[in-house]
Structures are given as C-alpha cells and as structure tokens.
Design an enzyme around this catalytic site. Structure first.
Site, short mmCIF file in Angstrom:
data_model
loop_
_atom_site.label_atom_id
_atom_site.label_comp_id
_atom_site.label_asym_id
_atom_site.label_seq_id
_atom_site.Cartn_x
_atom_site.Cartn_y
_atom_site.Cartn_z
CG ASP A 37 -47.86 171.52 -8.84
OD1 ASP A 37 -47.20 170.88 -9.68
OD2 ASP A 37 -48.46 172.58 -9.10
CG ASN A 124 -35.54 167.96 -20.18
OD1 ASN A 124 -34.50 167.37 -20.00
ND2 ASN A 124 -36.64 167.35 -20.62
CG ASP A 127 -27.09 166.74 -19.15
OD1 ASP A 127 -26.74 165.64 -18.68
OD2 ASP A 127 -27.70 166.86 -20.22
CG ASP A 152 -31.91 160.16 -24.28
OD1 ASP A 152 -32.90 160.48 -24.95
OD2 ASP A 152 -31.40 160.90 -23.43
NE ARG A 155 -37.28 157.89 -25.50
CZ ARG A 155 -37.37 159.13 -25.03
NH1 ARG A 155 -36.31 159.94 -25.11
NH2 ARG A 155 -38.49 159.56 -24.49
CG HIS A 180 -31.94 164.18 -21.59
ND1 HIS A 180 -32.30 163.09 -22.33
CD2 HIS A 180 -33.09 164.75 -21.18
CE1 HIS A 180 -33.61 162.99 -22.38
NE2 HIS A 180 -34.12 164.00 -21.69
CB THR A 235 -42.09 162.47 -23.14
OG1 THR A 235 -41.29 163.41 -22.40
CG2 THR A 235 -41.80 162.61 -24.62
#
Length: 326
Positions: A37, A124, A127, A152, A155, A180, A235
């Site tokens: 990190d 994110n 894609d 997804d 879910r 996504h 999330t």
C-alpha cells in the site's frame, strides 16, 4: 505459476483489501500473502495484525508487507486500490479519473519488476480499469480479469432465491452481464433452477409462488451495492471474499463458471474492451468465455452497456495519450 509455493499479493489494503486478505489467510488459500500500500506503515501494521490472527486458526499462511515491486513474485495479484474520496452517487464511473491515475502509476512499475502472473481487479469502474491493466501490463488478455458482475450475479441469485421460496442460490444458474454499474442487465433467457428453465419453473409452480417481478429483481440486483454503501459508507466483505474466491479458483485450477469482466476479441460482437460475461476460471485465468445467445431485448441492453464502457475507455486512453479503442 509456482508449484511449490503459492503466492498471492494484494495492492491496496483499505477495506476491500483487508477483507480479501482475511479470507485468504483464514481459508489457507495461499502459502504466502504479500500486501502493499502507498501507506507503508499502515500496511506493516495490518501485516502484524493478520499474523496475530493466524495463531488462532489452522492456517499457516505467511503474511508480509512489501514494496510494490515485491509483488512481482506472486502468482496472482489482487487489485483493491482506490482514490480516497467520498462517493456521492451510485455511479462507479465518478471514480474513473482517480482510479485511472493510480493504474497508470502502478502497472508500469509492476511490469518493470517482471510480474508475469494473473491480475484480478476490483478497483472501480472495474471494466475500464481492467482494460487499462491489460493495455499497460503486456500480459495476455486471459491473465487480466476484473471481478465485474460476479458479485452482482451472486446478489441476483440471492434475490431470485427469495422470490421462489428460498431455493438454495447455488442451485440457481443466473448471471448479470455488461458493465459493473448502472447499465448491467440480467440474462433472463439463461436463468435455470435446478437445470430447469425459469419460465418452466414458474409455470410448474404458479399455484405456489407468485410470478417474479423481473424488472424489480433486476433493478435490485443492479443497485444492491449502493444500498450497502449508503448505509455503511463502503462495501468490503462481499467483494473481498469475491477476490479471494478468484485467487483460490486460479491457484486450484477450479475451472469454475463465474461472471467476470474480461477483454473481448469478437465474443458477444465486441472488440478491445472489458465487459462482464460468464467465463470458465482456472489456472490460466480465463480458460474460456461462455457465449450466451441473448434475447433481442437483452442484446440491446448489453450493446448499450458495451457502448458506454467503450466511450469512457476511449476517453481515458485519449487523456493518457494511448491509442483509441477501435
């Protein structure tokens, strides 16, 4: 891929990276876990803390903080980096500028360090970032995999399970495909319950379960992540465990079917973009892209989603003076 020592790396040890690390360590997925990190002291602290937790489990995974170049020895690198900013809407596209800048920083460094393994990307907008990793890494397209619509789809299956009397979601075959993000669609034409097409299942059980409100279920699956985010601010556990699942499937050559964001070369009529579709996941990364014959309505939705991804991908490449997508 190393046969003797299985090494997994995580770049970005925020909420998602920590959740992925916890799953990898406590499920004994790898022999060695390397975390990196930009905040090296924080990463060292996390590594020390994870080492403490291992003492209380059957796992014997060794964990260490390393500089970015130290991840080059890994079989799989899980990408969970993100720009630390407040997300004010459910559109993941607003993260693109910051995520692209991070991608253009870290991927050339890992390429220079000699990384030849598999990338699994959760950053994110997934894609577009997956495609950038492919362009910058020099790796084969089947070695660069975005988690895409995998979560997804999970879910989606869970929502369908609830709608049809709590049939185990693992007995339901159903996928969200496309971006996504807000433009993803449900591949209703390929949904099965215990191998039985959904239309037939509904007809056979019309006296037991009400007919599924497909638009409502699809929309709920599409926006479920935001429902979590607006309540807790992020999330982490779902996507963290998804990353660990991808790493395990690659290391174990599971050849399991999952949705993922993968670079297209004519599949689904698309070229030079990454988009969420069903794949077979194994030791070689993307072993196979499964081609669905979508309905006319589904093709329209999928094509619109692909156009959206391509537009933002092209714009990002142009901003960074890369060749535009054809």
């Amino acid at each position: 891929m190393s046969e003797a020592v299985r090494r997994v790396g995580i770049v970005g040890i925020g909420n998602v990276g920590k959740a992925a690390a916890s799953a990898i360590l406590h499920e004994n997925i790898a022999d060695e876990l390397y975390i990196s990190d930009i905040d090296t002291e924080r990463a060292k602290g996390e590594a020390f803390d994870f080492a403490d937790s291992i003492e209380l489990t059957p796992s014997r995974t060794r964990v260490a903080e390393v500089p970015l170049a130290g991840l080059a020895v890994c079989d799989v690198i899980l990408v969970a980096v993100t720009e630390r900013k407040k997300v004010i809407s459910d559109s993941r596209l607003e993260l693109l500028k910051g995520s692209a800048a991070i991608t253009y920083d870290i991927v050339p460094k890992l390429r220079k360090a000699g990384f030849k393994g598999k990338y699994v990307i959760a950053t994110n907008p997934c894609d577009i970032i997956t495609y950038l990793f492919y362009k910058l890494s020099g790796l084969p397209k089947n070695h660069v995999i975005g988690t895409g619509t995998a979560l997804d789809s999970m879910r989606f299956r869970r929502l369908l399970s609830k709608a049809i009397g709590n049939v185990d979601p693992r007995s339901i075959n159903a996928f969200m495909v496309g971006e996504h993000g807000d433009s993803q669609i449900a591949a209703w034409s390929h949904v099965t319950v215990g191998g039985q097409p959904l239309d037939q299942f509904e007809a056979d059980n019309a006296d037991v379960f009400p007919k599924i409100n497909r638009e409502e279920v699809e929309d709920a699956a599409r926006h479920f992540g935001w429902e979590i985010h607006k309540r807790k601010g992020n999330t982490q556990f779902g996507i963290g465990n998804e990353l660990a699942f991808f790493a395990r499937s690659i290391l174990n050559d599971a050849r399991i079917v999952t949705a993922a964001s993968v670079v297209q070369n004519g599949e689904y009529g698309q070229h030079d973009l990454a988009i969420g579709v069903p794949i077979v996941l194994g030791r070689n990364g993307v072993e196979k892209i499964i081609r669905y014959q979508l309905s006319e309505k589904e093709w329209e939705g999928f094509s619109a989603s692909a156009d959206l991804i391509k537009r933002y991908t092209t714009q990002t490449l142009e901003e960074h003076q890369e060749p535009a997508v054809n």
